[in-house]
Design an enzyme around this catalytic site. Sequence first.
Site, short mmCIF file in Angstrom:
data_model
loop_
_atom_site.label_atom_id
_atom_site.label_comp_id
_atom_site.label_asym_id
_atom_site.label_seq_id
_atom_site.Cartn_x
_atom_site.Cartn_y
_atom_site.Cartn_z
N CYS A 72 -11.64 1.14 58.07
CA CYS A 72 -10.31 1.63 57.67
C CYS A 72 -10.33 3.10 57.30
O CYS A 72 -9.41 3.86 57.63
CB CYS A 72 -9.78 0.80 56.51
SG CYS A 72 -10.89 0.72 55.08
N HIS A 366 -9.99 -0.62 50.47
CA HIS A 366 -9.27 -0.36 51.73
C HIS A 366 -8.65 1.03 51.69
O HIS A 366 -8.16 1.46 50.65
CB HIS A 366 -8.18 -1.41 51.94
CG HIS A 366 -7.49 -1.34 53.27
ND1 HIS A 366 -8.17 -1.27 54.46
CD2 HIS A 366 -6.16 -1.34 53.59
CE1 HIS A 366 -7.30 -1.23 55.46
NE2 HIS A 366 -6.07 -1.26 54.97
N ASN A 387 -0.78 1.78 58.07
CA ASN A 387 -1.99 0.97 57.99
C ASN A 387 -2.72 1.03 59.33
O ASN A 387 -2.26 1.67 60.28
CB ASN A 387 -1.61 -0.48 57.62
CG ASN A 387 -2.74 -1.22 56.93
OD1 ASN A 387 -3.89 -0.78 56.95
ND2 ASN A 387 -2.42 -2.34 56.32
#
Length: 442
Positions: A72, A366, A387
Amino acid sequence: MDMSQSITLENIKEFRSSYQSNPISRIATKAASKASVNDICYDTEHAKKMNHKFSIDIPTMPVTNQKSSGRCWIFAALNILREKVAKDLNLANFELSQSFISFYDHLEKANSFLEHIIETADKPADERYVNHILSAPVGDGGWWEFFVGLCKKYGVVPKEAMPETQQSSNSAAMNMLLNMQLREDALVLRREIAAGKDAETIRSLKNDMLKRAYNIIAICLGNPPETFDFEYVDKEEKYHADRNLTPREFYDKYIGRDIENIVSILNAPTPTKPFNKTYVISHEESVYGCNPVKALNISMDEFKATVIRQLQAGDLVWFSCDCHPYGCRDEGIWDTGIYDYETPFGLDLKMDKGQMLEYHRSAPNHAMVLTGVNLVDGKPDKWKIQNSWGSEKANKGYFIMSDDWFEKFVYFASIDKKYLTEEQRNLFEQEPVVLAPWDVLA
């Protein structure tokens, strides 16, 4: 005074009676037999407030998809850099290679691991720090500072120059093989050092180990290009080609952003981490000896104000958070009121953010990109997120979080120094406090 006591059969009778006499528990049991915990706790009233309308909304390209990997932080960082390339070259869409950065991140982590093994060879394997580094030699995760170090050393490439593979998108098997081998290598290095082998022999051994690590990663991700041709078609349907570029040449020519001016701010309100001090996580790096994770810990009011200044200027913000609590992935909502766990389960959840950190109920796990915020009378009430979980869920992959969730579960943000106050810039230059490698923030 000895207060220890095992569970007795009388305790069980008491627990059973309490459960059976509670009508909410009986209803919740029936619901939980046919639906997920989150479904039976979902609060529609909170969900209705989370609409995608923002007073500051920076246009960005479609979301990317890290799939079954922990990259991520790489996706978020490259999603910021690609915007500059696309704007300068008038491109409708563009991606930089996540596999390229991940390749060298894994190789550099393998090197750092072996170096730390050599450094600690005189300590027993169950000593706390040795035990810590052996627990997870290499993984997908990382920080903004890792990204900076990798870009400075290796550059970047377009996705076409090093595309995704089955293993880059599903990295568990690669990481398992690497870690199996690296632990074997650690045993060999420690044994040879204990036997009195000279430094040249040890360095030769380590080089062979890194050669093997490179081979494993290259099989899984592909061999990174030394040079490549950059071909693209702009919005006017004009074809362009820039040939025989190295990754560093591409980075210098098309990114051209001094990412070293981007630093990390932190909100960790614990007694052991006073505000207005900088913190460095010991032995937490990708490129060995470079770019340690360093952050200035500030109050949440200052933290949000700094992030908003950057968004108001039209610049995206890389940030990290705890993505697990109170998150509805299907609808793309993070909100502390989205799930009412207390009523059906009888929970008593009162910890503040600092206590959640201290007691390991929450930690950063994250990274994403902040692309917008809604300000009401100058105060934020919700935030827009790009995202990297694909476009199938949420609002074409764009998520939303309430300001209350932001306050409780956002920890780090990467900010260009020009958006810091003069006081913050001065504070960032102070001698940092060194945190243990097993700190909850690591």
